[in-house]
Design a protein around this motif. Structure first.
Motif, PDB file in Angstrom:
ATOM      1  N   ASN A 129      38.596   6.905  42.972  1.00  0.00           N
ATOM      2  CA  ASN A 129      37.645   7.214  44.040  1.00  0.00           C
ATOM      3  C   ASN A 129      37.670   8.688  44.431  1.00  0.00           C
ATOM      4  OD1 ASN A 129      39.508   7.666  46.133  1.00  0.00           O
ATOM      5  ND2 ASN A 129      39.760   5.453  46.360  1.00  0.00           N
ATOM      6  N   TRP A 130      36.562   9.148  45.042  1.00  0.00           N
ATOM      7  CA  TRP A 130      36.392  10.583  45.293  1.00  0.00           C
ATOM      8  C   TRP A 130      37.474  11.101  46.224  1.00  0.00           C
ATOM      9  CZ3 TRP A 130      35.817  12.255  50.271  1.00  0.00           C
ATOM     10  CH2 TRP A 130      35.467  11.301  51.210  1.00  0.00           C
ATOM     11  N   ARG A 133      40.585  11.756  44.259  1.00  0.00           N
ATOM     12  CA  ARG A 133      40.378  12.926  43.389  1.00  0.00           C
ATOM     13  C   ARG A 133      40.423  14.221  44.192  1.00  0.00           C
ATOM     14  NH1 ARG A 133      36.012  10.207  40.386  1.00  0.00           N
ATOM     15  NH2 ARG A 133      34.601  11.637  41.406  1.00  0.00           N
ATOM     16  N   LEU A 134      39.791  14.193  45.380  1.00  0.00           N
ATOM     17  CA  LEU A 134      39.756  15.393  46.217  1.00  0.00           C
ATOM     18  C   LEU A 134      41.170  15.748  46.693  1.00  0.00           C
ATOM     19  CD1 LEU A 134      37.886  17.428  47.796  1.00  0.00           C
ATOM     20  CD2 LEU A 134      38.149  15.890  49.734  1.00  0.00           C
ATOM     21  N   TYR A 137      43.136  17.128  43.849  1.00  0.00           N
ATOM     22  CA  TYR A 137      42.656  18.466  43.515  1.00  0.00           C
ATOM     23  C   TYR A 137      43.260  19.496  44.470  1.00  0.00           C
ATOM     24  CZ  TYR A 137      39.452  22.270  42.524  1.00  0.00           C
ATOM     25  OH  TYR A 137      38.932  23.489  42.180  1.00  0.00           O
TER      26      TYR A 137
END
Ligand code: UDP
Ligand code: MG
Length: 319
Positions: A129-130, A133-134, A137
């Protein structure tokens, strides 16, 4: 005969993944150019993982396992695997098939070209899911900025290590083990192997948000003293604000009669601000002191309930 390769897989409630994992890894083991041991580290699973592991061991003597007396966490499970591994090249991969086992052949290829650390670097994470990932990152980039050593971004624990690197890792007595950092710290010739991270084959993610956050804090605290300095900077900044506000108070009190100083509100804001700064600083100190406490207690990193496959050499028919 000792194995040439060791494959370490930490297992925590992975009953749905184990059969497929074994299929793919055993195909890989047949393709490797030397005897290989598969070390399954059962990290206190509460499902049928341990039973499945035992039956794999009965079927295939290349499978060895270590079973913890409770759940100690992924990094500890991998650490135990490294303690037991006997191979000349040692690979670490996840049980959920997010790290494709076949990539180990490419890693071995690089190892044969005299690289002692081959780490897989994610160029894409499929179906995660975003938010995750965020967070990942940002985290890898912050860690890189804060730490004194060069920890590569987007590289997880999926890697192949030379015997010498594993010996160096095993010689480190520290309890809080952020392996990706330690792996960079040891040095040697290292190389990244880009790959696309597959989605989980089955089951749920075992790294909850809190576990990931705690891993991230471990990474930063173990590899950086910058947060401690941050406390000093925050303190200096707060002192500046205090001096400026004292000057302002004097100015408004004596030189400007129609003062915009609304006593209570300013005071409350300042008290809260200072309180926050102090709490943050104490929290940061606490993180470091807590780690010193853990190290000083000197408890073993894990407790073992069951071990199988390490007392004997590799069976000849499989070598
Ligand atoms: N794992 C473990 N102990 C834990 C949590 C996870 O041994 O407390 C293992 C899990 O079985 C898997 C690997 O660590 O093999 C990675 O876990 P997961 O796929 O949940 O995390 P991801 O890194 O994909 O977010
Ligand atoms: Mg996973």
């Amino acid at each position: 005969m000792m194995p040439k390769y060791s494959l370490i897989v930490p297992i925590y409630n992975e009953e749905e993944n184990l059969p497929e994992l074994y299929q793919r890894i055993s195909a890989l083991m047949d393709r490797l150019d030397g005897p290989t041991e598969l070390i399954l580290v059962n990290d206190g699973s509460r499902d049928r993982s341990l039973e499945l592991i035992r039956s794999l061991r009965d079927r295939d003597r290349r499978v060895c396992y270590v079973s913890f007396a409770r759940n100690f966490g992924h990094q500890t499970a991998v650490t135990a695997g490294l303690h037991f591994a006997r191979g000349q090249a040692i690979a670490i991969l996840d049980a959920d098939l997010q790290d494709p086992p076949e990539l180990i052949l490419d890693m071995v290829h690089l190892w044969q070209q005299d690289y002692q650390v081959v780490y897989a670097q994610r160029i894409a994470r499929r179906q995660e899911n975003w938010f995750k990932r965020l967070m990942a990152y940002c985290f890898y980039r912050i860690l890189r900025r804060l730490s004194d050593i060069d920890i590569p971004t987007d590289a997880g624990d999926f890697c192949l290590l030379d015997r010498r690197v594993v010996d160096a890792l095993n010689a480190m007595p520290e309890r809080s083990r952020y392996l990706r950092g330690l792996r960079s710290w040891v040095g040697f010739r290292q190389i990244a192997l880009p790959f696309r991270r597959d989605p989980r084959f089955a089951g749920e993610v075992k790294y909850t948000f809190l576990k990931s956050l705690s891993l991230a804090i471990d990474g930063i605290i173990s590899f950086s003293k910058v947060p401690l300095r941050l406390a000093t900077y925050l303190g200096l900044f707060a002192a500046l604000v205090a001096i400026a506000s004292i000057l302002l108070v004097f100015y408004w009190r004596f030189l400007e009669p129609g003062s915009p100083l609304t006593g209570m509100a300013t005071l409350t804001a300042l008290v809260f601000f200072l309180g926050a700064v102090q709490l943050v600083c104490i929290g940061i100190l606490g993180e470091y002191v807590g780690r010193i406490y853990e190290e000083v207690k000197g408890r073993p990193i894990y407790t073992l309930a069951e071990v199988a496959g390490f007392e004997e050499a590799m069976p000849p028919e499989r070598c």
